[in-house]
Design a protein around this motif. Structure first.
Motif, PDB file in Angstrom:
ATOM      1  N   GLU A  60       4.638  19.289 -46.200  1.00  0.00           N
ATOM      2  CA  GLU A  60       5.666  19.828 -47.095  1.00  0.00           C
ATOM      3  C   GLU A  60       5.053  20.715 -48.173  1.00  0.00           C
ATOM      4  N   TRP A  61       3.854  20.374 -48.625  1.00  0.00           N
ATOM      5  CA  TRP A  61       3.201  21.165 -49.669  1.00  0.00           C
ATOM      6  C   TRP A  61       2.849  22.563 -49.158  1.00  0.00           C
ATOM      7  N   VAL A  62       2.477  22.648 -47.897  1.00  0.00           N
ATOM      8  CA  VAL A  62       2.149  23.947 -47.316  1.00  0.00           C
ATOM      9  C   VAL A  62       3.392  24.839 -47.327  1.00  0.00           C
ATOM     10  N   HIS A  63       4.529  24.275 -46.968  1.00  0.00           N
ATOM     11  CA  HIS A  63       5.775  25.041 -46.981  1.00  0.00           C
ATOM     12  C   HIS A  63       6.147  25.441 -48.415  1.00  0.00           C
ATOM     13  N   ARG A  64       5.905  24.561 -49.347  1.00  0.00           N
ATOM     14  CA  ARG A  64       6.188  24.869 -50.755  1.00  0.00           C
ATOM     15  C   ARG A  64       5.265  25.975 -51.254  1.00  0.00           C
ATOM     16  N   LEU A  65       3.992  25.908 -50.877  1.00  0.00           N
ATOM     17  CA  LEU A  65       3.041  26.951 -51.270  1.00  0.00           C
ATOM     18  C   LEU A  65       3.451  28.298 -50.677  1.00  0.00           C
ATOM     19  N   ALA A  66       3.887  28.291 -49.436  1.00  0.00           N
ATOM     20  CA  ALA A  66       4.373  29.529 -48.815  1.00  0.00           C
ATOM     21  C   ALA A  66       5.560  30.077 -49.604  1.00  0.00           C
ATOM     22  N   TYR A  67       6.469  29.201 -49.982  1.00  0.00           N
ATOM     23  CA  TYR A  67       7.640  29.634 -50.749  1.00  0.00           C
ATOM     24  C   TYR A  67       7.227  30.197 -52.113  1.00  0.00           C
ATOM     25  N   ILE A  68       6.247  29.597 -52.763  1.00  0.00           N
ATOM     26  CA  ILE A  68       5.794  30.091 -54.072  1.00  0.00           C
ATOM     27  C   ILE A  68       5.192  31.487 -53.916  1.00  0.00           C
ATOM     28  N   HIS A  69       4.391  31.687 -52.867  1.00  0.00           N
ATOM     29  CA  HIS A  69       3.847  33.027 -52.602  1.00  0.00           C
ATOM     30  C   HIS A  69       4.987  34.023 -52.376  1.00  0.00           C
ATOM     31  N   PHE A  70       5.987  33.600 -51.614  1.00  0.00           N
ATOM     32  CA  PHE A  70       7.135  34.461 -51.332  1.00  0.00           C
ATOM     33  C   PHE A  70       7.888  34.815 -52.617  1.00  0.00           C
ATOM     34  N   LEU A  71       8.145  33.820 -53.431  1.00  0.00           N
ATOM     35  CA  LEU A  71       8.840  34.031 -54.701  1.00  0.00           C
ATOM     36  C   LEU A  71       8.043  34.959 -55.616  1.00  0.00           C
ATOM     37  N   TYR A  72       6.753  34.713 -55.717  1.00  0.00           N
ATOM     38  CA  TYR A  72       5.886  35.544 -56.553  1.00  0.00           C
ATOM     39  C   TYR A  72       5.844  36.980 -56.029  1.00  0.00           C
ATOM     40  N   SER A  73       5.888  37.135 -54.710  1.00  0.00           N
ATOM     41  CA  SER A  73       5.881  38.492 -54.140  1.00  0.00           C
ATOM     42  C   SER A  73       7.122  39.270 -54.566  1.00  0.00           C
ATOM     43  N   GLN A  74       8.252  38.586 -54.636  1.00  0.00           N
ATOM     44  CA  GLN A  74       9.478  39.264 -55.058  1.00  0.00           C
ATOM     45  C   GLN A  74       9.405  39.695 -56.524  1.00  0.00           C
ATOM     46  N   ILE A  75       8.798  38.864 -57.340  1.00  0.00           N
ATOM     47  CA  ILE A  75       8.648  39.211 -58.755  1.00  0.00           C
ATOM     48  C   ILE A  75       7.713  40.411 -58.895  1.00  0.00           C
ATOM     49  N   LEU A  76       6.613  40.394 -58.162  1.00  0.00           N
ATOM     50  CA  LEU A  76       5.685  41.530 -58.201  1.00  0.00           C
ATOM     51  C   LEU A  76       6.356  42.805 -57.695  1.00  0.00           C
ATOM     52  N   TYR A  77       7.189  42.670 -56.686  1.00  0.00           N
ATOM     53  CA  TYR A  77       7.922  43.827 -56.161  1.00  0.00           C
ATOM     54  C   TYR A  77       8.853  44.402 -57.231  1.00  0.00           C
ATOM     55  N   ASP A  78       9.545  43.519 -57.937  1.00  0.00           N
ATOM     56  CA  ASP A  78      10.433  43.973 -59.011  1.00  0.00           C
ATOM     57  C   ASP A  78       9.659  44.679 -60.119  1.00  0.00           C
ATOM     58  N   GLU A  79       8.402  44.284 -60.312  1.00  0.00           N
ATOM     59  CA  GLU A  79       7.542  44.920 -61.302  1.00  0.00           C
ATOM     60  C   GLU A  79       6.831  46.147 -60.721  1.00  0.00           C
ATOM     61  N   GLN A  80       7.191  46.532 -59.515  1.00  0.00           N
ATOM     62  CA  GLN A  80       6.648  47.672 -58.778  1.00  0.00           C
ATOM     63  C   GLN A  80       5.159  47.536 -58.470  1.00  0.00           C
ATOM     64  N   ASP A  81       4.679  46.309 -58.346  1.00  0.00           N
ATOM     65  CA  ASP A  81       3.323  46.038 -57.873  1.00  0.00           C
ATOM     66  C   ASP A  81       3.433  45.752 -56.376  1.00  0.00           C
ATOM     67  N   TYR A  82       3.598  46.823 -55.602  1.00  0.00           N
ATOM     68  CA  TYR A  82       3.866  46.680 -54.180  1.00  0.00           C
ATOM     69  C   TYR A  82       2.677  46.101 -53.413  1.00  0.00           C
ATOM     70  N   ASN A  83       1.464  46.461 -53.823  1.00  0.00           N
ATOM     71  CA  ASN A  83       0.285  45.899 -53.150  1.00  0.00           C
ATOM     72  C   ASN A  83       0.187  44.395 -53.392  1.00  0.00           C
ATOM     73  N   GLY A  84       0.427  43.973 -54.624  1.00  0.00           N
ATOM     74  CA  GLY A  84       0.418  42.546 -54.934  1.00  0.00           C
ATOM     75  C   GLY A  84       1.516  41.807 -54.198  1.00  0.00           C
ATOM     76  N   ALA A  85       2.680  42.436 -54.111  1.00  0.00           N
ATOM     77  CA  ALA A  85       3.800  41.826 -53.396  1.00  0.00           C
ATOM     78  C   ALA A  85       3.457  41.650 -51.914  1.00  0.00           C
ATOM     79  N   LEU A  86       2.862  42.687 -51.334  1.00  0.00           N
ATOM     80  CA  LEU A  86       2.490  42.616 -49.928  1.00  0.00           C
ATOM     81  C   LEU A  86       1.424  41.540 -49.702  1.00  0.00           C
ATOM     82  N   ALA A  87       0.455  41.459 -50.584  1.00  0.00           N
ATOM     83  CA  ALA A  87      -0.601  40.445 -50.452  1.00  0.00           C
ATOM     84  C   ALA A  87      -0.008  39.036 -50.501  1.00  0.00           C
TER      85      ALA A  87
END
Length: 187
Positions: A60-87
């Motif tokens: 379950e923690w692995v799935h949660r970690l994946a979700y946190i990366h996904f959530l953080y990617s959306q925030i970076l995308y909104d901040e126009q850090d597209y490379n960070g979002a993609l990573a």
């Protein structure tokens, strides 16, 4: 819970980790507190450390970690850090490669980075398993950027003598004429 409660819990978990640094649950809980405080990097580090300590107990923690990366990617995308979002979305996909919503987000990030060829390849791969109208529209738009269509490229490869062409390729000439009309309706 109030913000202050998460700060208190985080401080208590810091002390608990100092006393017993091999308890994966402490790191997971501290990661959750960090997430609630919008400290995404800290949350990712804590969940990652918890998984390293107890890799057999953390499905379950692995799935949660994946979700946190996904959530953080959306925030970076909104901040126009597209490379960070993609990573970060790539990290999410490392843990959950089958997750369709993560793959779709990756498409958005690739498109924003103008990595259209890679984006088109991912769309083609997704269309093999997901027949979504939005994917077909995106493929048409990407093909329009390249000024051609994948299906037309396949049709035109090796079309020397029409009499030697398989019957399935002979229809391409008509498709070439109709495709711009059809594609423009959707674009």
């Amino acid at each position: 819970m109030k913000l202050n409660n998460f700060l208190v819990a985080q401080a208590k978990l810091n002390r608990a980790i100092q006393m017993k640094c091999d308890n994966a649950s402490y790191y997971m809980l501290r990661g959750e507190c960090s997430l609630q405080l919008c400290e995404f990097k800290e949350s990712i580090l804590n969940y990652g450390h918890a998984i390293q300590i107890a890799p057999d107990e953390v499905f379950e923690w692995v799935h949660r970690l994946a979700y946190i990366h996904f959530l953080y990617s959306q925030i970076l995308y909104d901040e126009q850090d597209y490379n960070g979002a993609l990573a970060n979305v790539n990290e999410a996909l490392r843990y959950q490669p089958e997750k369709f919503s993560y793959q779709c987000r990756k498409l958005a990030y690739l498109y924003s980075l103008k990595q259209h060829k890679t984006c088109l390849e991912l769309v083609e791969n997704l269309l093999e398993t997901h027949e979504e109208a939005e994917l077909y529209v995106l493929r048409a738009r990407l093909n329009k950027l390249f000024g051609t269509s994948r299906s037309l490229l396949r049709c035109s490869q090796g079309t020397g003598n029409r009499s030697r062409q398989p019957a399935s390729r002979r229809h391409c000439k008509g498709a070439e004429q109709n495709q711009p009309k059809i594609a423009n309706r959707w674009l």
